[in-house]
Design an enzyme around this catalytic site. Structure first.
Site, PDB file in Angstrom:
ATOM      1  N   ASP A 145      21.683  18.941 -41.722  1.00 38.08           N
ATOM      2  CA  ASP A 145      21.197  19.245 -40.382  1.00 38.08           C
ATOM      3  C   ASP A 145      21.085  18.006 -39.504  1.00 38.08           C
ATOM      4  OD1 ASP A 145      20.954  21.996 -40.672  1.00 38.08           O
ATOM      5  OD2 ASP A 145      18.960  21.854 -41.558  1.00 38.08           O
ATOM      6  N   GLU A 177      -0.664   5.820   5.658  1.00 38.45           N
ATOM      7  CA  GLU A 177      -1.004   4.483   6.144  1.00 38.45           C
ATOM      8  C   GLU A 177       0.099   3.929   7.033  1.00 38.45           C
ATOM      9  OE1 GLU A 177      -1.971   2.231   2.651  1.00 38.45           O
ATOM     10  OE2 GLU A 177      -3.335   3.788   1.941  1.00 38.45           O
ATOM     11  N   ASP A 214      16.153  21.233 -41.422  1.00 40.42           N
ATOM     12  CA  ASP A 214      15.388  20.642 -42.525  1.00 40.42           C
ATOM     13  C   ASP A 214      16.257  19.988 -43.586  1.00 40.42           C
ATOM     14  OD1 ASP A 214      16.518  22.877 -43.654  1.00 40.42           O
ATOM     15  OD2 ASP A 214      14.631  23.933 -43.999  1.00 40.42           O
ATOM     16  N   ASP A 249      15.846  28.096 -37.270  1.00 41.64           N
ATOM     17  CA  ASP A 249      16.088  28.718 -38.553  1.00 41.64           C
ATOM     18  C   ASP A 249      14.957  29.716 -38.790  1.00 41.64           C
ATOM     19  OD1 ASP A 249      17.147  29.342 -40.979  1.00 41.64           O
ATOM     20  OD2 ASP A 249      16.693  27.436 -41.952  1.00 41.64           O
ATOM     21  N   ASN A 274      -5.869   0.725  -0.818  1.00 39.78           N
ATOM     22  CA  ASN A 274      -4.850   0.819  -1.864  1.00 39.78           C
ATOM     23  C   ASN A 274      -5.470   0.586  -3.240  1.00 39.78           C
ATOM     24  OD1 ASN A 274      -1.939   0.743  -2.774  1.00 39.78           O
ATOM     25  ND2 ASN A 274      -2.599  -1.276  -3.440  1.00 39.78           N
ATOM     26  N   THR A 302      -7.672   3.803  -4.140  1.00 42.39           N
ATOM     27  CA  THR A 302      -6.985   5.089  -4.310  1.00 42.39           C
ATOM     28  C   THR A 302      -5.907   5.045  -5.385  1.00 42.39           C
ATOM     29  OG1 THR A 302      -5.435   4.540  -2.512  1.00 42.39           O
ATOM     30  CG2 THR A 302      -7.420   5.786  -1.934  1.00 42.39           C
ATOM     31  N   ALA A 327       0.815  -1.214   0.000  1.00 42.04           N
ATOM     32  CA  ALA A 327       0.000   0.000   0.000  1.00 42.04           C
ATOM     33  C   ALA A 327       0.845   1.259   0.000  1.00 42.04           C
ATOM     34  CB  ALA A 327      -0.921   0.000   1.223  1.00 42.04           C
ATOM     35  N   GLU A 337       1.978   1.338  -6.828  1.00 42.34           N
ATOM     36  CA  GLU A 337       2.345   0.390  -7.891  1.00 42.34           C
ATOM     37  C   GLU A 337       1.741   0.749  -9.235  1.00 42.34           C
ATOM     38  OE1 GLU A 337      -1.368  -0.896  -5.992  1.00 42.34           O
ATOM     39  OE2 GLU A 337       0.626  -0.434  -5.240  1.00 42.34           O
TER      40      GLU A 337
END
Length: 825
Positions: free
Chosen positions: A581, A646, A577, A300, A671, A674, A254, A258
Site C-alpha cells: 500500500d 488605516e 496497511d 479498505d 497595530n 490588534t 500596519a 505581520e
C-alpha cells in the site's frame, strides 16, 4: 528455508545496559537553533525591516516618542514570533515521538514490540512483510525473504536475502519473514551515516505557508504604493519630509498583518497536536491543511469499517449445498456433517498459517480449530514445515509444504478464483456457494492440497501447486463497527464521499457498502478482476463519481483508482496497511495508515496514522483541518480589514477637512494591540459547529477567494467610515481629532475580532483566547488616552466622558454589523 538456531538472546537488563552504552537507535538530528539565530530570523522579516528603517529615521530626527513605540513593536513582535515558533516546534517534536517506528525483538524468551530507538546491538529482531529494518543486522533465519533496498542502494527491484547475509537499516521487507541479529545501530548504521549527511537540510514550509508568503509579498508591494501616495499628500499639505516618511513606513507596517506567519505556524502545529489527542498522528504538516479539502475517502473494509475481529463463521466441503456453522465436536459427526472432511479442512487451515505474525484470518482459523477439538500445537509439531510461500497479494494465495514421517502434504489457501485456477478438475458447484457466502457480507477462502507421499523427491521439494485437490471453503465474519454508519453519514454531511476499495469479492463488498449506505449516493461497482478488461479500461468507461465500490482490487491497482479519481477532480484520502500500500499512500492527496494493524512501511509512507484504526478518527482529522483553514481565513479578514481601514483613513482624511488623522506612534500602537495577541489567538479558536456541514473547499482556490476579498473590503470600509465619522465629529465639537480617530480605529478592529469569534460552546479559559486578548487590548487602548506618560508618548489627549462616548459607540458598529451578517449567513 534456511535457518540457524541457538542464537543467544538478550535479557531486558542487558538490553538496558547496552542502550546506555551505545545510545538510542536514532539517526543524527539537526543541531537545535540558538536563541540568537531565532531572533535574527525574526528581524529579517520584511515588515520588521521596514520598522527598523522607520526607527532609524525617527532617531536621526530626534523623534524620541516614535522611536520608543517602534522599539516596543519590534521587541513585542520578535518575542511573540520566537515564542510561537518554539511552541510549534515542541508540538511537532511530541508528534515525532508518537509517530516513531517500532520493532519486534526477542528478549527473555518472548517477543515484544518496542520503539525502534530502543533496539541495541545483539538484539534478535523479528522481521515480516511490511516491516522496516530498524538497524543493521545479520540474518540468522530467513523464509522467502525479499527486501526493497532502494532507500540505500537505489535499486528498484526487491532482492532476495539468505541466512548469513547483512541487512541494512531503512530497507523494507516486501516478502517473507526472518530473524536477524543486530550489529550496528543509530549513527553507526548505514542509514545513520546517510542521515548524517542530510541532517542540516532545512525544513520546507508547507504549501499554505508558501501561498501566504506570496500574498504578504503582494500586499507589501500594494501598500508601499499607497504609502507613497500618503507621503505625497502629506507633503502637499505642508508636513515635513521626515515626519511623512515615518508616517508612510508606519502605515506600511500596519496595513500588512505581520503576525500572519505566527498564526499559521501555531494553527498548523497545535492542530496536529490536537489531532494526536484524537488518535490521528500527523506525519507531514501539509496534511493538516489538505485534510479540509478532501472530497473522497477511499477506504479498505477490514479493521476500519469493521471491528477487525475475524471469526470462522462457517465451513463447506464438496458435496454440501451450503456452508455450515461448526458446533464443537458435533462438527465431526459423519452422519450430520461428514466430519472427516471438515476435520481435514480445519487441519489444512492450521498447517497453512503463520502462528507468530499471521493475519487476522490465520488467527481466527487457529482459534476456532482449537475450540473444535483440533490439537493445534500437536498438529503443527508433528508436521514439520519444509517450505512456505507467504501470502502474496499478486497471486492471492499462501502455500506451505510439510512432512510427517514419509508423507508430504502441500496446502494452498487463498481467494476463491485464485485457488480454482490451480485445481485439477473443474468445480462448477463452488461458484454458487462462494457467491452466496460473499453476498451475505462474508470473507471467503478456498483450501486445496496435494499429497506428495513416498514418491516425493529427496531434499526440499519445490512448491509446485499443480494437480491440487479441493478440500473446502472457510467462511469468515467480521462485524461492522457500530459507529461505521454514523461515519458515512458524517462524511456525507461534510460533502465527502466514502468509496470502498477492497480486495474482497464484489458481492461481499457490495453487501457491506449497502449496509453502510454508501450505495445510496454511489451505486456503481467496479470489479478489478473484470474478465477480458484491464482496470484502466474498466475505469475509463465509468463515471467514477457514481462508483461506491471498487472490489477485487489488488494493491498495485489502487494507484490506478486514486489517479482516476484525481483526474475526475477529486481530492483523495486513501487508507492502507500493507507493504504494497505504500505507493498508493504516497499517490493519494492524503495517505492514511493504520497504526495498530498496519505495517511499519505503510505508517512511514502515510501522511496520517490512525492510532486506533478507526475511520471515525479521519472525520475528526478532517474537522480539525477545516477548523485550521477557517481560522486562518478569519484572521486574514480581521487583519487585512484593519490595515485597509488605516490606509483609507490616512488617504481620505485630508480630503474631508481633517488634519493628519494619525501620528506614526498611534498607527504602530494600534497595530501592536490588534495584530499581536488577538491575532495569534485566532489560530487556536475552537471549531465552528457548522464547519462539517459545508462542502470542502478547493485546494486551488486563492487564499482570498470564496468571497473573502469582498468581506475584507466591506469590513475595512465600515471601520474606516466609522473612524472618519469620529474624526469629523471631534473636529466639529472642537475635540482632539487624532485621539478620536485613534480610539475608534483601535476599538473598531477589536469589536470585529469579537464578532468573528467561532460560535458555539467553548471551554474556559483555553477556548476564550480571543475574548481575553480583545478585552486586554481594549483596556490598553483606553489606557493610551488616559495614562499621562502614554499621552506624551503617543500624542493623545484624555477625552471627557461625553467625548469618549461617540468613538466607543461608533467603534461598536462594525462589530455589530459583522456579527449580524454572520448570523444570517
Amino acid at each position: 528455508m534456511t535457518s540457524q538456531r541457538g542464537i543467544a538472546e538478550l535479557t531486558e537488563l542487558e538490553a538496558a545496559r547496552r542502550l546506555r552504552e551505545h545510545g538510542p537507535n536514532l539517526s543524527p538530528q539537526p543541531p537545535p537553533r540558538s536563541l540568537a539565530t531565532r531572533v535574527l530570523e525574526q528581524l529579517r522579516d520584511p515588515m520588521i525591516l521596514l520598522l527598523l528603517v522607520a526607527g532609524t529615521v525617527t532617531t536621526l530626527t530626534g523623534d524620541h516618542p516614535d522611536t520608543a513605540i517602534i522599539a516596543a513593536v519590534v521587541v513585542l513582535n520578535t518575542t511573540l514570533g520566537v515564542l510561537q515558533e518554539r511552541r510549534a516546534e515542541q508540538a511537532m517534536r511530541a508528534l515525532d515521538r508518537l509517530a516513531a517506528p517500532f520493532a519486534v525483538v526477542h528478549r527473555d524468551g518472548t517477543s515484544r514490540r518496542v520503539p525502534a530507538a530502543e533496539v541495541v546491538p545483539g538484539d534478535l529482531v523479528l522481521l515480516g512483510a511490511g516491516d522496516v529494518v530498524p538497524a543493521d543486522a545479520t540474518l540468522v533465519e530467513a523464509h522467502g525473504l525479499e527486501l526493497d533496498e532502494s532507500a540505500i542502494t537505489g535499486e528498484s527491484l526487491p532482492r532476495a536475502r539468505e541466512v548469513g547475509e547483512q541487512v541494512e537499516a531503512g530497507t523494507v521487507v516486501t516478502r517473507g519473514r526472518a530473524r536477524a541479529a543486530v550489529t550496528r545501530t543509530g549513527a553507526d548504521s548505514g542509514l545513520g551515516r546517510i542521515a548524517a549527511l542530510v541532517a542540516t537540510t532545512p525544513v520546507r514550509s508547507t504549501p499554505l505557508q508558501r501561498r501566504l508568503t506570496r500574498l504578504s509579498t503582494q500586499l507589501v508591494g500594494a501598500v508601499l504604493v499607497l504609502a507613497g501616495v500618503v507621503l505625497v499628500i502629506g507633503l502637499v499639505n505642508g508636513r515635513s519630509l521626515g515626519e511623512m516618511t515615518v508616517v508612510a513606513l508606519s502605515l506600511s507596517v500596519a496595513a500588512v498583518p505581520e503576525s500572519l506567519p505566527a498564526v499559521v505556524s501555531v494553527a498548523l502545529a497545535l492542530g496536529a497536536a490536537r489531532m494526536s489527542a484524537r488518535h490521528a498522528i500527523v506525519r507531514r504538516l501539509p496534511a493538516v491543511e489538505t485534510l479540509g479539502s478532501v472530497t473522497v475517502l477511499a477506504s479498505d473494509k477490514t479493521g476500519t469499517l469493521t471491528e477487525g475481529r475475524m471469526r470462522l463463521a462457517g465451513l463447506w466441503v464438496p458435496g454440501q449445498e451450503t456452508a455450515v456453522v461448526p458446533r464443537g465436536e458435533a462438527a465431526y459427526d459423519e452422519a450430520a456433517y461428514g466430519g472427516a472432511a471438515y476435520r481435514r479442512l480445519l487441519e489444512d487451515l492450521v498447517l497453512c498459517s503463520d502462528a507468530q505474525s499471521g493475519s487476522t484470518l490465520d488467527q481466527a482459523s487457529l482459534a476456532r480449530a482449537g475450540e473444535l477439538g483440533v490439537p493445534v500445537e500437536q498438529l503443527r509439531q508433528s508436521w514439520v514445515r519444509l517450505q512456505e510461500r507467504p501470502f502474496d497479494a499478486a497471486v492471492r494465495t499462501m502455500a506451505t509444504l510439510q512432512r510427517r514421517g514419509d508423507s508430504r502434504r502441500l496446502v494452498v489457501k487463498g481467494a476463491p478464483e485464485a485457488v480454482l485456477r490451480r485445481l485439477r478438475p473443474d468445480h462448477p458447484d463452488v461458484e454458487a456457494v462462494v457467491t452466496a457466502a460473499a453476498a451475505a457480507g462474508h470473507r471467503v477462502l478456498l483450501v486445496a492440497e496435494r499429497e506428495a507421499g513416498r514418491s516425493a523427491p529427496q531434499g526440499v521439494p519445490a512448491l509446485d501447486d499443480a494437480g491440487l485437490r479441493l478440500v473446502g471453503m472457510a467462511v469468515f465474519a467480521d462485524p461492522l463497527r457500530s459507529t461505521a454508519p454514523d461515519v458515512v453519514r458524517s462524511l456525507e454531511r461534510a460533502g465527502i464521499r466514502l468509496a470502498l476499495v477492497t480486495g474482497d469479492h464484489a458481492a461481499t463488498a457490495a453487501t457491506i457498502a449497502s449496509r453502510l449506505g454508501i450505495t445510496r449516493r454511489s451505486p456503481d461497482v467496479v470489479d478489478g478482476d473484470a474478465q477480458g478488461r484491464s482496470l484502466e479500461e474498466e475505469l475509463a468507461g465509468e463515471d467514477v463519481h457514481r462508483v461506491g465500490v471498487f472490489a477485487r482490487i489488488r494493491p498495485e491497482q489502487k494507484v490506478a483508482v486514486v489517479r482516476r479519481l484525481q483526474a475526475a477532480g477529486e481530492v483523495v484520502a486513501m487508507t492502507g496497511d500493507g507493504v504494497n500500500d505504500a505507493p498508493v499512500l504516497r499517490a493519494a492527496d492524503i495517505g492514511v495508515a493504520m497504526g495498530g494493524s498496519g505495517t511499519e512501511v505503510a505508517r512511514q509512507a502515510a501522511d496520517l496514522v490512525l492510532a486506533d484504526d478507526n475511520l471515525d478518527t479521519v472525520v475528526a482529522a478532517v474537522e480539525e483541518g477545516r477548523r485550521i483553514y477557517a481560522n486562518i481565513r478569519t484572521f486574514l479578514r480581521y487583519g487585512l480589514a484593519g490595515g485597509l481601514a488605516e490606509v483609507v483613513v490616512m488617504l481620505v482624511g485630508p480630503f474631508v477637512g481633517m488634519p493628519l488623522p494619525l501620528l506614526p506612534a498611534q498607527i504602530l500602537w494600534i497595530n501592536m494591540l490588534t495584530h499581536g495577541l488577538p491575532g495569534v489567538a485566532f489560530g487556536a479558536e475552537p471549531v465552528d459547529p457548522s464547519v462539517m456541514e459545508r462542502p470542502p473547499g478547493s485546494p486551488q482556490e486563492a487564499i482570498l477567494g470564496g468571497r473573502l476579498l469582498r468581506a475584507v473590503a466591506v469590513t475595512g470600509a465600515m471601520i474606516a467610515g466609522c473612524a472618519a465619522a469620529a474624526g469629523l465629529w471631534a473636529d466639529a465639537r472642537g475635540a482632539h481629532v487624532q485621539t478620536a480617530v485613534f480610539l475608534t480605529l483601535g476599538l473598531a478592529q477589536l469589536s470585529v475580532a469579537w464578532a468573528l469569534r467561532s460560535p458555539g460552546p467553548r471551554p474556559w479559559p483555553r477556548g476564550r483566547g480571543v475574548e481575553i486578548s480583545v478585552l486586554g487590548a481594549a483596556a490598553l487602548q483606553l489606557a493610551a488616552v488616559y495614562v499621562p506618560w502614554l499621552n506624551e508618548l503617543l500624542g493623545t489627549r484624555p477625552p471627557q466622558l461625553d467625548a469618549l462616548l461617540a468613538p466607543v459607540l461608533l467603534a461598536a458598529v462594525p462589530g455589530l454589523l459583522v456579527w449580524l451578517g454572520r448570523s444570517r449567513s
